[in-house]
Design a protein around this motif. Structure first.
Motif, PDB file in Angstrom:
ATOM      1  N   VAL A   1     -95.246  24.603 -99.134  1.00 55.29           N
ATOM      2  CA  VAL A   1     -96.144  23.459 -99.279  1.00 55.29           C
ATOM      3  C   VAL A   1     -95.317  22.255 -99.706  1.00 55.29           C
ATOM      4  CG1 VAL A   1     -98.210  22.520-100.364  1.00 55.29           C
ATOM      5  CG2 VAL A   1     -98.033  24.991-100.009  1.00 55.29           C
ATOM      6  N   LEU A   2     -95.425  21.161 -98.941  1.00 47.78           N
ATOM      7  CA  LEU A   2     -94.832  19.886 -99.341  1.00 47.78           C
ATOM      8  C   LEU A   2     -95.825  19.222-100.277  1.00 47.78           C
ATOM      9  CD1 LEU A   2     -92.574  17.708 -98.861  1.00 47.78           C
ATOM     10  CD2 LEU A   2     -94.049  16.755 -97.103  1.00 47.78           C
ATOM     11  N   THR A   3     -95.419  18.987-101.534  1.00 42.75           N
ATOM     12  CA  THR A   3     -96.360  18.481-102.528  1.00 42.75           C
ATOM     13  C   THR A   3     -96.674  17.009-102.268  1.00 42.75           C
ATOM     14  OG1 THR A   3     -94.574  17.882-104.041  1.00 42.75           O
ATOM     15  CG2 THR A   3     -95.497  20.082-104.271  1.00 42.75           C
ATOM     16  N   PRO A   4     -97.827  16.546-102.757  1.00 40.50           N
ATOM     17  CA  PRO A   4     -98.172  15.129-102.556  1.00 40.50           C
ATOM     18  C   PRO A   4     -97.137  14.226-103.197  1.00 40.50           C
ATOM     19  CG  PRO A   4    -100.067  16.356-103.377  1.00 40.50           C
ATOM     20  CD  PRO A   4     -98.877  17.267-103.475  1.00 40.50           C
ATOM     21  N   PHE A  48     -81.665  30.510 -95.882  1.00 41.63           N
ATOM     22  CA  PHE A  48     -81.765  30.466 -97.341  1.00 41.63           C
ATOM     23  C   PHE A  48     -81.039  29.244 -97.910  1.00 41.63           C
ATOM     24  CE2 PHE A  48     -83.608  34.544 -96.911  1.00 41.63           C
ATOM     25  CZ  PHE A  48     -84.308  34.787 -98.091  1.00 41.63           C
ATOM     26  N   ASP A  49     -79.975  28.817 -97.260  1.00 45.03           N
ATOM     27  CA  ASP A  49     -79.315  27.570 -97.666  1.00 45.03           C
ATOM     28  C   ASP A  49     -80.283  26.404 -97.527  1.00 45.03           C
ATOM     29  OD1 ASP A  49     -76.976  28.803 -98.271  1.00 45.03           O
ATOM     30  OD2 ASP A  49     -75.935  28.287 -96.408  1.00 45.03           O
ATOM     31  N   MET A  50     -81.052  26.425 -96.435  1.00 48.94           N
ATOM     32  CA  MET A  50     -82.019  25.356 -96.199  1.00 48.94           C
ATOM     33  C   MET A  50     -83.112  25.378 -97.270  1.00 48.94           C
ATOM     34  SD  MET A  50     -84.457  24.632 -92.988  1.00 48.94           S
ATOM     35  CE  MET A  50     -85.637  25.778 -93.662  1.00 48.94           C
ATOM     36  N   PHE A  51     -83.533  26.585 -97.669  1.00 48.10           N
ATOM     37  CA  PHE A  51     -84.525  26.687 -98.743  1.00 48.10           C
ATOM     38  C   PHE A  51     -83.971  26.075-100.027  1.00 48.10           C
ATOM     39  CE2 PHE A  51     -86.561  30.706 -96.752  1.00 48.10           C
ATOM     40  CZ  PHE A  51     -87.410  29.905 -96.003  1.00 48.10           C
ATOM     41  N   GLU A  52     -82.671  26.340-100.268  1.00 39.96           N
ATOM     42  CA  GLU A  52     -82.067  25.853-101.510  1.00 39.96           C
ATOM     43  C   GLU A  52     -81.914  24.333-101.490  1.00 39.96           C
ATOM     44  OE1 GLU A  52     -78.146  26.902-104.143  1.00 39.96           O
ATOM     45  OE2 GLU A  52     -78.865  28.376-102.703  1.00 39.96           O
ATOM     46  N   THR A  55     -83.714  19.662 -98.062  1.00 42.52           N
ATOM     47  CA  THR A  55     -83.761  18.346 -97.431  1.00 42.52           C
ATOM     48  C   THR A  55     -84.338  18.408 -96.021  1.00 42.52           C
ATOM     49  OG1 THR A  55     -81.717  17.938 -98.625  1.00 42.52           O
ATOM     50  CG2 THR A  55     -82.397  16.262 -97.055  1.00 42.52           C
ATOM     51  N   GLY A  56     -83.741  19.274 -95.166  1.00 39.29           N
ATOM     52  CA  GLY A  56     -84.228  19.375 -93.789  1.00 39.29           C
ATOM     53  C   GLY A  56     -85.661  19.862 -93.734  1.00 39.29           C
ATOM     54  N   LEU A  57     -85.991  20.806 -94.620  1.00 35.24           N
ATOM     55  CA  LEU A  57     -87.349  21.339 -94.673  1.00 35.24           C
ATOM     56  C   LEU A  57     -88.329  20.239 -95.057  1.00 35.24           C
ATOM     57  CD1 LEU A  57     -89.206  23.783 -94.484  1.00 35.24           C
ATOM     58  CD2 LEU A  57     -88.630  24.347 -96.837  1.00 35.24           C
ATOM     59  N   MET A  58     -87.952  19.410 -96.042  1.00 39.05           N
ATOM     60  CA  MET A  58     -88.815  18.306 -96.457  1.00 39.05           C
ATOM     61  C   MET A  58     -89.025  17.319 -95.324  1.00 39.05           C
ATOM     62  SD  MET A  58     -87.764  17.324-100.336  1.00 39.05           S
ATOM     63  CE  MET A  58     -88.675  15.797-100.221  1.00 39.05           C
ATOM     64  N   GLN A  59     -87.953  17.020 -94.581  1.00 34.47           N
ATOM     65  CA  GLN A  59     -88.070  16.080 -93.452  1.00 34.47           C
ATOM     66  C   GLN A  59     -89.015  16.636 -92.387  1.00 34.47           C
ATOM     67  OE1 GLN A  59     -83.722  15.828 -92.830  1.00 34.47           O
ATOM     68  NE2 GLN A  59     -84.012  13.621 -92.797  1.00 34.47           N
ATOM     69  N   LEU A  63     -84.259  19.957 -87.194  1.00 37.67           N
ATOM     70  CA  LEU A  63     -84.188  20.007 -88.651  1.00 37.67           C
ATOM     71  C   LEU A  63     -84.090  21.440 -89.158  1.00 37.67           C
ATOM     72  CD1 LEU A  63     -86.903  17.305 -89.322  1.00 37.67           C
ATOM     73  CD2 LEU A  63     -84.445  17.048 -89.651  1.00 37.67           C
ATOM     74  N   MET A  64     -84.512  22.391 -88.292  1.00 35.88           N
ATOM     75  CA  MET A  64     -84.343  23.816 -88.607  1.00 35.88           C
ATOM     76  C   MET A  64     -83.660  24.455 -87.411  1.00 35.88           C
ATOM     77  SD  MET A  64     -87.690  25.340 -90.538  1.00 35.88           S
ATOM     78  CE  MET A  64     -87.268  26.937 -89.871  1.00 35.88           C
ATOM     79  N   PRO A  65     -82.372  24.230 -87.249  1.00 32.82           N
ATOM     80  CA  PRO A  65     -81.699  24.618 -86.000  1.00 32.82           C
ATOM     81  C   PRO A  65     -81.396  26.104 -85.904  1.00 32.82           C
ATOM     82  CG  PRO A  65     -80.134  23.620 -87.502  1.00 32.82           C
ATOM     83  CD  PRO A  65     -81.453  23.648 -88.215  1.00 32.82           C
ATOM     84  N   MET A  66     -82.438  26.925 -85.880  1.00 32.97           N
ATOM     85  CA  MET A  66     -82.243  28.372 -85.787  1.00 32.97           C
ATOM     86  C   MET A  66     -83.162  28.926 -84.714  1.00 32.97           C
ATOM     87  SD  MET A  66     -81.963  29.096 -89.831  1.00 32.97           S
ATOM     88  CE  MET A  66     -82.505  27.464 -90.264  1.00 32.97           C
TER      89      MET A  66
END
Length: 339
Positions: free
Chosen positions: A124-127, A254-258, A261-265, A286-289
């Motif tokens: 969840v991206l918070t408000p 897992f690096d992306m979770f940590e 930034t890319g996840l937020m974008q 943004l999630m190049p997998m």
């Protein structure tokens, strides 16, 4: 690219079977699954065409085929039959989990509900908190050390220490606080920052510096405690065979979770769209997998979109279940956060 009905039917049958059991699908199995009265040779020809178009691929160890991210995209956009979801059972479970708590707790619970229902990761991206204040106060602690007291519209109090170049008198501090409260109380610190640039030229420079320092410190104080992205159930992904088989890809995820930034974008981009969005494989950049997908939906507070939630899992996920699950959770979260 237009596919004829026969090719669409075979592609749909192939993707559905592969999602169900994770094994490459051969022409004989497709003949039974599709319900089409076609010879094995005709099915092989259509499969060959689908492969040339980039919708399916043959793993080197098998005669069967599996979908590519491009094949999943066609399936999700045009062939998917969304499953009738048992809304009442899920709704009662979610409402019990989401109601009567602080907004941050509700958001955390929404991520946990998505994770437990999907058995993947819930996000969840918070408000975005607008750092609105009702009033501020300056307290002189010692020479060039001032305590900034910020009171939010809800009555929450935050304190920040300001180190100044000028030794302000108590009278000057009262004057500055009164000016800010009378002119800007009820606004966000970002709005105050813009207006200060134009409106404070008539004041003495050292007073302007004090107010600008207060705005910077106040803006930080009001956003320090907010977590930008809430992630729940990352460990579920360690047990997903398609992902666990590729440790390099899993490590990247897992690096992306940590980093977040890319996840937020990606989630921020999703909040600008309406309804459920599906990002398959590396198509979002943004999630190049290639072996990971994310299904997202925006949520609202009092009719205004303020964030996004979603499920992150393998490309081989049951989209027909996950899509309505994400959609319903977004609606329930909107209701729980709205007054």
């Amino acid at each position: 690219m237009q596919l004829d009905i026969r090719a669409q039917t075979l592609l749909k049958a192939l993707v559905e079977r592969y999602i169900a059991d994770g094994q490459p699908v051969g022409s004989r199995a497709l003949s039974k699954l599709s319900g089409l009265d076609l010879s094995p040779a005709t099915i092989r020809n259509v499969m060959s065409d689908l492969e040339q178009m980039g919708f399916i691929v043959s793993p080197h160890t098998s005669a069967g085929r599996i979908p590519t991210p491009r094949g999943y995209r066609v399936f999700v956009d045009t062939l998917l039959t969304v499953q009738a979801f048992d809304e009442t059972a899920v709704e009662s479970r979610m409402q019990a989990t989401l109601s009567g708590k602080s907004p941050q707790k509700i958001i955390t619970n929404a991520a946990q509900v998505l994770s437990s229902l999907s058995q993947f990761a819930g996000v969840v991206l918070t408000p975005r908190h607008e750092s609105v204040f009702q009033q501020i106060e300056f307290l002189r602690l010692s020479k060039k050390r001032i305590l900034l007291v910020i009171v939010s519209p809800g009555g929450d109090v935050q304190n920040r220490l300001l180190l100044t170049e000028v030794d302000y008198t108590p009278a000057q501090l009262v004057q500055a606080a009164n000016y800010i409260n009378q002119n800007y109380g009820g606004l966000s610190f970002d709005e105050v920052r813009l207006r200060l640039q134009n409106e404070l030229r008539s004041l003495r420079d050292d007073m302007t510096r004090l107010m600008q320092a207060a705005v910077e410190a106040g803006s930080e104080a009001m956003t320090d405690d907010s977590e930008d992205v809430v992630i729940s159930g990352e460990c579920n992904l360690l047990h997903v065979g398609d992902l666990a088989a590729n440790m390099g890809s899993l490590r990247k995820l897992f690096d992306m979770f940590e980093q977040k930034t890319g996840l937020m974008q990606l989630l921020d981009m999703s909040s600008k769209a309406t309804g459920v969005q599906i990002f398959i494989g590396g198509e979002s950049q943004l999630m190049p997998m290639d072996d990971t997908s994310i299904v997202t939906a925006p949520y609202e507070v009092n009719g205004r979109i303020v964030g996004t939630l979603g499920v992150i899992g393998p490309t081989r996920m049951a989209y027909e279940r996950v899509i309505p699950m994400v959609d319903i959770t977004a609606k329930l979260l909107s209701n729980a956060l709205s007054h």
